[in-house]
Scaffold this active site. Structure first.
Site, PDB file in Angstrom:
ATOM      1  CG  HIS A  81      40.041  35.780  35.844  1.00 51.95           C
ATOM      2  ND1 HIS A  81      41.206  36.261  35.411  1.00 51.95           N
ATOM      3  CD2 HIS A  81      39.475  36.860  36.613  1.00 51.95           C
ATOM      4  CE1 HIS A  81      41.662  37.739  35.750  1.00 51.95           C
ATOM      5  NE2 HIS A  81      40.468  38.068  36.445  1.00 51.95           N
ATOM      6  CG  HIS A 241      38.049  42.128  34.429  1.00 50.98           C
ATOM      7  ND1 HIS A 241      38.449  41.387  33.893  1.00 50.98           N
ATOM      8  CD2 HIS A 241      39.115  41.881  35.624  1.00 50.98           C
ATOM      9  CE1 HIS A 241      39.096  40.452  34.786  1.00 50.98           C
ATOM     10  NE2 HIS A 241      39.200  40.764  35.705  1.00 50.98           N
ATOM     11  CG  ASP A 245      37.218  39.588  38.469  1.00 46.74           C
ATOM     12  OD1 ASP A 245      37.276  39.160  38.217  1.00 46.74           O
ATOM     13  OD2 ASP A 245      37.214  41.269  38.992  1.00 46.74           O
ATOM     14  CG  HIS A 268      37.774  39.441  44.471  1.00 50.24           C
ATOM     15  ND1 HIS A 268      36.922  38.807  42.959  1.00 50.24           N
ATOM     16  CD2 HIS A 268      38.851  40.539  44.159  1.00 50.24           C
ATOM     17  CE1 HIS A 268      37.474  38.971  41.937  1.00 50.24           C
ATOM     18  NE2 HIS A 268      38.552  39.891  42.453  1.00 50.24           N
TER      19      HIS A 268
END
Length: 306
Positions: A81, A241, A245, A268
């Site tokens: 973030h 969001h 990311d 991720h």
């Protein structure tokens, strides 16, 4: 276009989403061509983490960078973030001093970090800003149907789609495209919060994850929908969001990307896998500067101190 750092140091403190550890974080100006460098100042000697795709060693629910010192793994978790906010503002050079093993979660979005950066002011530096320009398609996928790819594009465009079998998600809110600029980033994705399923919390806490999570810093979902009393900030806050990311994960390349990023059910791990595949192929990209022309990515000019 010139490189950017902060005009002044600035501090923040808070709690890590997964570890629950309290930390104090100080963002400090850095010289040209330093890049983004995290520093564990609670360690002796101080452990430095100059960002690169290779430093990402753990991707379970967050992006964690790891260095080894005296046969011990020193970590900083949940950096995505903050990295996203740095990409949004266009910061090239920065020292991030931190007193624990996780970046504070703040409200679960990037908005508090953006406020910090703008409060500190942006300093233009006497060196050209470097960009990574995608020259050919690079694609990775996983066994769960996740796909992430780069392709050439004059700008930075992110296309993201998610797929959750849950009442809070519907087809109209599961896809989004962001044509990146500072203004678009601030407006469209910077306030989107991280989210999690209440049914998973017990299992996560058994693995020492989610120890700092609560409805003040994340969207909670039960079997019926959103638990937070205030509801969602946007109907499609979840996919927003995911783009937030991705912007942070991709900034681990060390420079802004000029190209198109397309992802379905990525996270991720896959974002990092894509970056590693890119840097492994020198013909897939080039590092460029824009000294005599405007770059294809626009950064806001507010709070700039020349």
């Amino acid at each position: 276009m010139k490189q950017r750092t902060l005009a002044n140091p600035i501090k923040a403190k808070g709690v890590g989403l997964h570890t629950g550890h309290k930390s104090i974080m100080t963002l400090r100006p850095a010289p040209v061509n330093t890049g983004i460098v995290f520093r564990r100042i609670d360690q002796t000697p101080i452990v430095e983490f100059p960002v690169s795709p290779e430093l990402v060693k753990e991707t379970m629910l967050c992006t964690t960078i790891v260095q080894e010192q005296d046969n011990q793994k020193i970590k900083i978790a949940t950096i995505e973030h903050l990295m996203s906010a740095l990409a949004g503002v266009g910061i090239d050079n920065l020292y991030i001093d931190i007193t624990a093993d996780e970046v504070p979660i703040m409200d679960g979005s990037a908005s508090h970090f953006i406020f910090l950066l703008q409060s500190a002011g942006i300093q233009l530096q006497e060196a050209s800003k470097k960009f990574i320009r995608i020259k050919k398609q690079v694609k990775v996928q996983n066994e769960k149907g996740g796909v992430a790819e780069f392709s050439p594009y004059e700008g930075f465009r992110l296309n993201f789609s998610i797929e959750f079998d849950h009442p809070a998600f519907d087809q109209t809110a599961e896809k989004m495209t962001l044509s990146f600029s500072s203004t678009a980033y601030f407006k469209e994705v910077s306030r989107a919060r991280t989210f999690g399923f209440m049914k998973d919390m017990e299992k996560l806490r058994a693995q020492n994850l989610g120890l700092g999570a609560g409805l003040h810093n994340a969207i909670g979902l039960d079997e019926n929908g959103v638990v937070n009393q205030e509801g969602l900030r946007d109907k499609d806050e979840f996919v927003r969001h995911k783009i937030l990311d991705a912007v942070g994960d991709l900034y681990m390349a060390g420079h802004p990307i000029i190209g198109e990023f397309t992802a379905h059910k990525s996270g991720h791990a896959l974002n990092n896998q894509l970056l590693r595949a890119l840097v492994a192929d020198p013909e897939a990209y080039e590092v460029v500067t824009y000294d005599d022309e405007e770059p294809p990515i626009q950064y806001g000019s507010s709070k700039i101190l020349v």
